[in-house]
Design a protein around this motif. Structure first.
Motif, PDB file in Angstrom:
ATOM      1  N   GLN A   1       8.772 -14.562 -20.323  1.00 30.95           N
ATOM      2  CA  GLN A   1       7.516 -14.031 -19.673  1.00 30.95           C
ATOM      3  C   GLN A   1       7.357 -12.624 -20.671  1.00 30.95           C
ATOM      4  O   GLN A   1       8.114 -11.456 -20.675  1.00 30.95           O
ATOM      5  N   VAL A   2       6.261 -12.644 -21.240  1.00 34.50           N
ATOM      6  CA  VAL A   2       6.203 -11.299 -22.399  1.00 34.50           C
ATOM      7  C   VAL A   2       4.943 -10.733 -21.503  1.00 34.50           C
ATOM      8  O   VAL A   2       3.999 -10.459 -21.821  1.00 34.50           O
ATOM      9  N   THR A   3       5.642  -9.530 -20.942  1.00 28.33           N
ATOM     10  CA  THR A   3       4.859  -8.895 -20.051  1.00 28.33           C
ATOM     11  C   THR A   3       4.245  -7.672 -20.719  1.00 28.33           C
ATOM     12  O   THR A   3       4.892  -7.259 -21.927  1.00 28.33           O
ATOM     13  N   LYS A   4       3.734  -6.781 -20.039  1.00 27.03           N
ATOM     14  CA  LYS A   4       3.154  -5.500 -20.758  1.00 27.03           C
ATOM     15  C   LYS A   4       4.352  -4.765 -21.057  1.00 27.03           C
ATOM     16  O   LYS A   4       4.543  -3.950 -22.135  1.00 27.03           O
TER      17      LYS A   4
ATOM     18  N   VAL B   1      -0.456 -20.072 -23.044  1.00 29.78           N
ATOM     19  CA  VAL B   1      -0.204 -18.562 -23.550  1.00 29.78           C
ATOM     20  C   VAL B   1      -0.113 -17.926 -22.284  1.00 29.78           C
ATOM     21  O   VAL B   1      -0.281 -16.501 -21.998  1.00 29.78           O
ATOM     22  N   ASP B   2      -0.070 -18.607 -20.863  1.00 32.60           N
ATOM     23  CA  ASP B   2      -0.373 -17.875 -19.505  1.00 32.60           C
ATOM     24  C   ASP B   2       0.964 -16.972 -19.249  1.00 32.60           C
ATOM     25  O   ASP B   2       1.122 -16.174 -18.352  1.00 32.60           O
ATOM     26  N   ASN B   3       1.902 -17.348 -19.990  1.00 33.97           N
ATOM     27  CA  ASN B   3       3.351 -16.535 -19.798  1.00 33.97           C
ATOM     28  C   ASN B   3       3.490 -15.052 -20.860  1.00 33.97           C
ATOM     29  O   ASN B   3       4.131 -14.579 -20.749  1.00 33.97           O
ATOM     30  N   ILE B   4       2.034 -14.782 -21.564  1.00 31.37           N
ATOM     31  CA  ILE B   4       2.031 -13.694 -22.202  1.00 31.37           C
ATOM     32  C   ILE B   4       0.775 -12.815 -21.715  1.00 31.37           C
ATOM     33  O   ILE B   4      -0.394 -13.453 -21.714  1.00 31.37           O
ATOM     34  N   ASP B   5       1.098 -11.532 -21.695  1.00 33.04           N
ATOM     35  CA  ASP B   5       0.088 -10.698 -21.242  1.00 33.04           C
ATOM     36  C   ASP B   5      -0.838 -10.395 -22.475  1.00 33.04           C
ATOM     37  O   ASP B   5      -0.660  -9.442 -23.149  1.00 33.04           O
ATOM     38  N   LEU B   6      -1.801 -11.062 -22.538  1.00 30.62           N
ATOM     39  CA  LEU B   6      -2.666 -10.908 -23.848  1.00 30.62           C
ATOM     40  C   LEU B   6      -3.159  -9.530 -23.892  1.00 30.62           C
ATOM     41  O   LEU B   6      -3.478  -8.962 -25.280  1.00 30.62           O
TER      42      LEU B   6
END
Ligand SMILES: NC(=O)c1ccc[n+]([C@@H]2O[C@H](COP(=O)([O-])OP(=O)(O)OC[C@H]3O[C@@H](n4cnc5c(N)ncnc54)[C@H](O)[C@@H]3O)[C@@H](O)[C@H]2O)c1
Ligand SMILES: O=C(O)[C@H](O)COP(=O)(O)O
Length: 527
Positions: free
Chosen positions: A54-57, A76-81
């Motif tokens: 989970q690539v969070t903020k 890419v829903d696991n990445i906070d774009l």
């Protein structure tokens, strides 16, 4: 040396380009706990993930040197774009590498469900020879409803037609003409739900698709319909699916993905009419090698200063336009840096005008370079191509891009205008064949300047001796003039000179210059 952190399992063959690159150090640490991930990402220039990390903020803010996050896959829903953009981190994915594998997996799940294969297998394993209990259904002449007619949805359609299935598709971007061309029936979502014997979803998980298949949707389906999700947990509302299965409204479900993963205690897994596997759509040797190669190449390209081929959070330069636009990138950056260095006051508007052959292309990538170069002078180097527009928006700076016909006689002309609360300044440049970027107008004056190195921009009164006085004073400060360009509107009126000099001019020399007779304004800049 670029440090690349890989935090999910990737194909060793696929990441060979990274492992073999002399300028990259690869750290492979799948399944890190959060604390370790935060520690490692703080040291990384690039992070490569699949769907597990989970690539969070928080992760992105810890990645103080992070330039790029590479997703070795599609979703890419696991990445906070938004957080990636705010932090100037470009996100790339590999949208093509696992299409076939996922489509084939969808068909495998479809047929497993239609013929109760996993259930019969478990029963036989338990020592039962039960043939009546696992009677299934044929696919031939049945209707497959495809929700999301993109890469995977299209391949699934082709495979299903191979099984003589009728296909009806819904996708907000699918027109009747395109559907006809693809040999499928075009339907609204409600039509797909009402007509399909089998429904398969192949959309991204975004706000518009979250719980797209909910209780109301199930109510619109045929009694005894069957549903598949080899896209993303959450597109189908699991609570509603559970009720529909329990009531018998829905005869079966095949699930590759779940609202929460790992899906260990998910009650859907207890139901005998559910076929399920742990997110295996892209888990083939071929798909994993494909996506790893694609994302490795894009990561290296960006780390080496190139443009991302598959960016997700900034517009990409289309392949066919790269050759045409790339030469203008330097010109765009130089013009933005030049004018941004000399304009005074608080920035309100950045206006970019394109004329000549530049009107034949979508110049947005060039505008983005101008905006980055200008903002870097106002906000600092944390501004890059990824976050420049967001930072401009946050600061209330308006960006305008326009194509015009006035080329001033040049085959291509790029004009940058900066409006501040004190003044409006403009600069125009062109690309001369084989000679590179040239500044040809500054504040309306015609000039011919190579925008690089040490420069001084001087506004002065067109009087005899003004130029000489500047030359003498620079000589007193041991500053050699390499070139000098002079422009004026009319004799004895306002004029401009742009000097390229051999070294930096300090504040003292600039101060002396500003007090020379007939000199109105002096600005040193380095490009
Ligand atoms: N299970 C797996 O291992 C696996 C593997 C690959 C991809 N996926 C998932 O599958 C999704 C689709 O992959 P793809 O390569 O086909 O992507 P794609 O972008 O090529 O296609 C997605 C399609 O969904 C459509 N869409 C968007 N919103 C919609 C809506 N509200 N209703 C209907 N359609 C809508 C888009 O218009 C597009 O045509 C990915 O986003 C990913 O999450 C899962
Ligand atoms: O979006 C995707 O590409 C798939 O869900 C694959 O996910 P994975 O890389 O975790 O297998």
């Amino acid at each position: 040396m670029h440090r690349v952190l890989i935090s999910d399992p990737l194909s060793e063959d696929g990441i060979k380009p990274l492992l073999e690159a002399a300028d990259t150090e690869v750290i492979q640490k799948p399944s890190m706990e959060k604390e370790e991930l935060l520690e490692e990402v703080a040291k990384a220039d690039a992070l490569i993930v699949r769907s597990q990390t989970q690539v969070t903020k928080e992760v992105l803010e810890h990645g103080v040197n992070l330039k790029i996050v590479g997703r070795a896959g599609v979703g890419v829903d696991n990445i906070d774009l938004d957080a990636a953009t705010d932090n100037g981190v470009v996100v790339v994915n590999a949208p093509d590498g696992n299409t076939i594998s996922t489509a084939e997996h969808t068909m495998a799940m479809l047929m497993s469900m239609a013929r109760n294969i996993p259930q019969a297998y478990h029963s036989l394993q338990q020592g039962n020879w039960d043939r009546k209990k696992y009677v299934g259904v044929e696919l031939k002449n049945k209707t497959l409803g495809v929700v999301g007619f993109g890469r995977i949805g299209r391949v699934v359609t082709r495979r299903a037609k191979g099984h003589r299935m009728n296909v009806i598709a819904y996708d907000p971007f699918l027109t009747r003409e395109k559907a006809e061309k693809a040999g499928v029936e075009h339907g609204t979502l409600d039509e797909v739900l009402a007509l399909a014997d089998f429904i398969t979803v192949h959309t991204p998980l975004i706000a518009a698709t979250h719980h797209l298949i909910n209780k109301d949707a199930f109510a619109k389906m045929k009694n005894g319909a069957r549903i598949l999700n080899c896209a993303r947990g959450g597109i189908i509302e699991e609570e509603a699916l559970y009720e529909a299965l329990q009531s018998g409204k829905i005869a079966g479900a095949a699930l590759d993905v779940f609202e929460e993963e790992p899906a260990i205690n998910n009650k859907l897994l207890e139901l005998p009419q559910v076929v399920s596997v742990p997110h295996l759509g892209a888990s083939t040797v071929e798909a994993q090698e494909n996506v790893a190669v694609d994302v490795s190449n894009d990561v290296m390209e960006v780390l080496r200063g190139g443009n991302a081929k598959q960016p997700v959070n900034i517009p990409s330069i289309p392949e066919e336009m790269q050759d045409k636009l790339t030469p203008y990138i330097t010109l765009s950056e130089k013009l933005g840096a030049f004018l941004g260095s000399i304009v005074r006051g608080g920035l309100n508007n950045i206006n970019v005008y394109y004329s000549g052959e530049l009107t034949d292309v979508d110049p947005t990538p060039l505008t983005r370079k101008v905006v980055k170069s200008v903002l870097q002078l106002f906000v600092g180097n944390r501004v890059n191509d990824v976050n420049s527009y967001k930072i401009a928006k946050d600061k209330g700076i308006e960006i305008n891009e326009q194509k015009t016909t006035s080329t001033k006689g040049f085959t291509n002309l790029l004009t940058v205008e900066l409006e501040t609360d004190e003044e409006t300044r403009s600069i125009a440049g062109t690309l001369l064949n084989g000679l590179g970027a040239r500044v040809v107008r500054l504040d309306g004056y015609s000039v011919d300047v190579i925008p690089e190195g040490h420069l001084i921009s001087i506004h002065h009164k067109d009087q005899p001796g003004a130029i000489g006085r500047v030359g003498s004073l620079l000589a007193e400060h041991d500053v050699n003039i390499a070139t000098m360009q002079v422009g004026r509107t009319d004799i004895g009126g306002a004029a401009i000179m742009i000097l390229t000099i051999d070294k930096e001019v300090g504040p003292e020399c600039q101060e002396h210059l500003a007090h020379v007779e007939d000199i109105n304004r002096v600005q040193y800049l380095k490009l």
